[in-house]
Scaffold this motif. Structure first.
Motif, PDB file in Angstrom:
ATOM      1  N   SER A  40       0.819  -1.204   0.000  1.00  0.00           N
ATOM      2  CA  SER A  40       0.000   0.000   0.000  1.00  0.00           C
ATOM      3  C   SER A  40       0.857   1.260   0.000  1.00  0.00           C
ATOM      4  O   SER A  40       0.415   2.296  -0.453  1.00  0.00           O
ATOM      5  CB  SER A  40      -0.962  -0.008   1.192  1.00  0.00           C
ATOM      6  N   TYR A  41       2.091   1.168   0.489  1.00  0.00           N
ATOM      7  CA  TYR A  41       2.988   2.322   0.498  1.00  0.00           C
ATOM      8  C   TYR A  41       4.124   2.144  -0.488  1.00  0.00           C
ATOM      9  O   TYR A  41       5.125   2.833  -0.426  1.00  0.00           O
ATOM     10  CB  TYR A  41       3.558   2.554   1.898  1.00  0.00           C
ATOM     11  N   GLY A  42       4.001   1.196  -1.404  1.00  0.00           N
ATOM     12  CA  GLY A  42       5.105   0.794  -2.256  1.00  0.00           C
ATOM     13  C   GLY A  42       5.356   1.630  -3.481  1.00  0.00           C
ATOM     14  O   GLY A  42       6.159   1.263  -4.305  1.00  0.00           O
ATOM     15  N   GLU A  43       4.672   2.749  -3.659  1.00  0.00           N
ATOM     16  CA  GLU A  43       4.917   3.545  -4.849  1.00  0.00           C
ATOM     17  C   GLU A  43       6.265   4.250  -4.720  1.00  0.00           C
ATOM     18  O   GLU A  43       6.543   4.908  -3.747  1.00  0.00           O
ATOM     19  CB  GLU A  43       3.803   4.562  -5.057  1.00  0.00           C
ATOM     20  N   SER A  44       7.066   4.081  -5.724  1.00  0.00           N
ATOM     21  CA  SER A  44       8.374   4.723  -5.753  1.00  0.00           C
ATOM     22  C   SER A  44       8.550   5.310  -7.147  1.00  0.00           C
ATOM     23  O   SER A  44       8.716   4.583  -8.118  1.00  0.00           O
ATOM     24  CB  SER A  44       9.469   3.698  -5.449  1.00  0.00           C
ATOM     25  N   GLY A  45       8.486   6.617  -7.240  1.00  0.00           N
ATOM     26  CA  GLY A  45       8.581   7.227  -8.555  1.00  0.00           C
ATOM     27  C   GLY A  45       7.396   6.826  -9.395  1.00  0.00           C
ATOM     28  O   GLY A  45       6.251   7.038  -9.016  1.00  0.00           O
ATOM     29  N   ASP A  46       7.663   6.216 -10.532  1.00  0.00           N
ATOM     30  CA  ASP A  46       6.602   5.804 -11.448  1.00  0.00           C
ATOM     31  C   ASP A  46       6.253   4.331 -11.321  1.00  0.00           C
ATOM     32  O   ASP A  46       5.535   3.801 -12.152  1.00  0.00           O
ATOM     33  CB  ASP A  46       7.028   6.087 -12.887  1.00  0.00           C
ATOM     34  N   LEU A  48       4.968   0.785  -9.130  1.00  0.00           N
ATOM     35  CA  LEU A  48       4.149   0.273  -8.041  1.00  0.00           C
ATOM     36  C   LEU A  48       4.671  -1.114  -7.674  1.00  0.00           C
ATOM     37  O   LEU A  48       4.802  -1.982  -8.538  1.00  0.00           O
ATOM     38  CB  LEU A  48       2.679   0.179  -8.461  1.00  0.00           C
ATOM     39  N   TYR A  49       4.986  -1.301  -6.397  1.00  0.00           N
ATOM     40  CA  TYR A  49       5.485  -2.582  -5.909  1.00  0.00           C
ATOM     41  C   TYR A  49       4.338  -3.332  -5.256  1.00  0.00           C
ATOM     42  O   TYR A  49       3.557  -2.754  -4.513  1.00  0.00           O
ATOM     43  CB  TYR A  49       6.601  -2.362  -4.890  1.00  0.00           C
ATOM     44  N   GLN A  50       4.257  -4.632  -5.522  1.00  0.00           N
ATOM     45  CA  GLN A  50       3.241  -5.487  -4.912  1.00  0.00           C
ATOM     46  C   GLN A  50       3.935  -6.729  -4.354  1.00  0.00           C
ATOM     47  O   GLN A  50       4.872  -7.247  -4.963  1.00  0.00           O
ATOM     48  CB  GLN A  50       2.197  -5.881  -5.947  1.00  0.00           C
ATOM     49  N   TYR A  51       3.458  -7.208  -3.208  1.00  0.00           N
ATOM     50  CA  TYR A  51       4.047  -8.363  -2.535  1.00  0.00           C
ATOM     51  C   TYR A  51       2.967  -9.403  -2.307  1.00  0.00           C
ATOM     52  O   TYR A  51       1.886  -9.082  -1.828  1.00  0.00           O
ATOM     53  CB  TYR A  51       4.675  -7.930  -1.210  1.00  0.00           C
ATOM     54  N   SER A  52       3.269 -10.643  -2.637  1.00  0.00           N
ATOM     55  CA  SER A  52       2.286 -11.714  -2.479  1.00  0.00           C
ATOM     56  C   SER A  52       2.968 -12.966  -1.942  1.00  0.00           C
ATOM     57  O   SER A  52       4.186 -13.033  -1.847  1.00  0.00           O
ATOM     58  CB  SER A  52       1.610 -12.020  -3.818  1.00  0.00           C
ATOM     59  N   ARG A  53       2.168 -13.951  -1.626  1.00  0.00           N
ATOM     60  CA  ARG A  53       2.615 -15.263  -1.125  1.00  0.00           C
ATOM     61  C   ARG A  53       3.629 -15.130   0.012  1.00  0.00           C
ATOM     62  O   ARG A  53       4.654 -15.814   0.037  1.00  0.00           O
ATOM     63  CB  ARG A  53       3.169 -16.111  -2.257  1.00  0.00           C
ATOM     64  N   SER A  73       6.582  -8.031  -7.110  1.00  0.00           N
ATOM     65  CA  SER A  73       6.377  -7.656  -8.512  1.00  0.00           C
ATOM     66  C   SER A  73       6.442  -6.136  -8.587  1.00  0.00           C
ATOM     67  O   SER A  73       5.942  -5.441  -7.709  1.00  0.00           O
ATOM     68  CB  SER A  73       5.016  -8.129  -9.013  1.00  0.00           C
ATOM     69  N   ARG A  74       7.058  -5.626  -9.634  1.00  0.00           N
ATOM     70  CA  ARG A  74       7.157  -4.183  -9.832  1.00  0.00           C
ATOM     71  C   ARG A  74       6.559  -3.849 -11.189  1.00  0.00           C
ATOM     72  O   ARG A  74       6.942  -4.425 -12.200  1.00  0.00           O
ATOM     73  CB  ARG A  74       8.615  -3.736  -9.761  1.00  0.00           C
ATOM     74  N   GLU A  75       5.631  -2.912 -11.193  1.00  0.00           N
ATOM     75  CA  GLU A  75       4.997  -2.484 -12.437  1.00  0.00           C
ATOM     76  C   GLU A  75       5.290  -1.001 -12.646  1.00  0.00           C
ATOM     77  O   GLU A  75       4.957  -0.160 -11.806  1.00  0.00           O
ATOM     78  CB  GLU A  75       3.492  -2.712 -12.374  1.00  0.00           C
ATOM     79  N   CYS A  76       5.946  -0.697 -13.764  1.00  0.00           N
ATOM     80  CA  CYS A  76       6.318   0.670 -14.101  1.00  0.00           C
ATOM     81  C   CYS A  76       5.671   1.023 -15.446  1.00  0.00           C
ATOM     82  O   CYS A  76       6.245   0.721 -16.498  1.00  0.00           O
ATOM     83  CB  CYS A  76       7.832   0.807 -14.190  1.00  0.00           C
ATOM     84  N   PRO A  77       4.490   1.644 -15.439  1.00  0.00           N
ATOM     85  CA  PRO A  77       3.774   1.915 -16.683  1.00  0.00           C
ATOM     86  C   PRO A  77       4.577   2.759 -17.678  1.00  0.00           C
ATOM     87  O   PRO A  77       4.482   2.536 -18.879  1.00  0.00           O
ATOM     88  CB  PRO A  77       2.520   2.666 -16.231  1.00  0.00           C
ATOM     89  N   ASP A  78       5.358   3.710 -17.189  1.00  0.00           N
ATOM     90  CA  ASP A  78       6.115   4.582 -18.085  1.00  0.00           C
ATOM     91  C   ASP A  78       7.479   4.020 -18.469  1.00  0.00           C
ATOM     92  O   ASP A  78       8.158   4.586 -19.329  1.00  0.00           O
ATOM     93  CB  ASP A  78       6.294   5.962 -17.451  1.00  0.00           C
ATOM     94  N   MET A  79       7.905   2.936 -17.803  1.00  0.00           N
ATOM     95  CA  MET A  79       9.204   2.328 -18.075  1.00  0.00           C
ATOM     96  C   MET A  79       9.052   0.810 -18.096  1.00  0.00           C
ATOM     97  O   MET A  79       9.463   0.124 -17.161  1.00  0.00           O
ATOM     98  CB  MET A  79      10.218   2.732 -16.995  1.00  0.00           C
TER      99      MET A  79
END
Length: 108
Positions: A40-46, A48-53, A73-79
């Motif tokens: 929930s606080y994982g946004e860094s720059g552009d 989004l970090y998500q943690y599972s399992r 998992s890290r999702e960077c829409p602009d990169m």
């Protein structure tokens, strides 16, 4: 006080103490709750970090510290070249708050 009464009282105290410890153990936050707090606080720059399992590796009940492992998992829409998935990380959390992320090259 008779010995029988003292033994009964001691047994009662021990049973209550064991029940209290079980209640405290159930109060400890889980690794998934700690991982969710990072997500929930994982946004860094552009990105989004998500943690599972998330799973618990070790626990120190006296201090409320757990060592956990989760899949990041890290999702960077602009990169899009920075996107990752399935990376395993380890972290410690105290009372559900992540206090330290453990990197594979630590100690070298």
């Amino acid at each position: 006080m008779s010995k029988k009464l003292m033994v009964k009282c001691l047994a009662l105290v021990l049973m209550f103490g064991a029940a209290f410890n079980v209640a405290l153990a159930n109060e400890m936050p889980t690794c998934q709750e700690a991982a969710d707090s990072m997500s929930s606080y994982g946004e860094s720059g552009d990105c989004l970090y998500q943690y599972s399992r998330a799973k618990m590796l070790s626990v120190d009940r006296a201090s409320g510290v757990v060592t956990c492992q989760a899949v990041m998992s890290r999702e960077c829409p602009d990169m899009p070249g920075e996107n990752t998935s399935g990376e395993t990380i380890e972290f410690t959390a105290q009372y559900g708050i992540v206090t330290h992320q453990i990197y594979g090259d630590e100690g070298y």
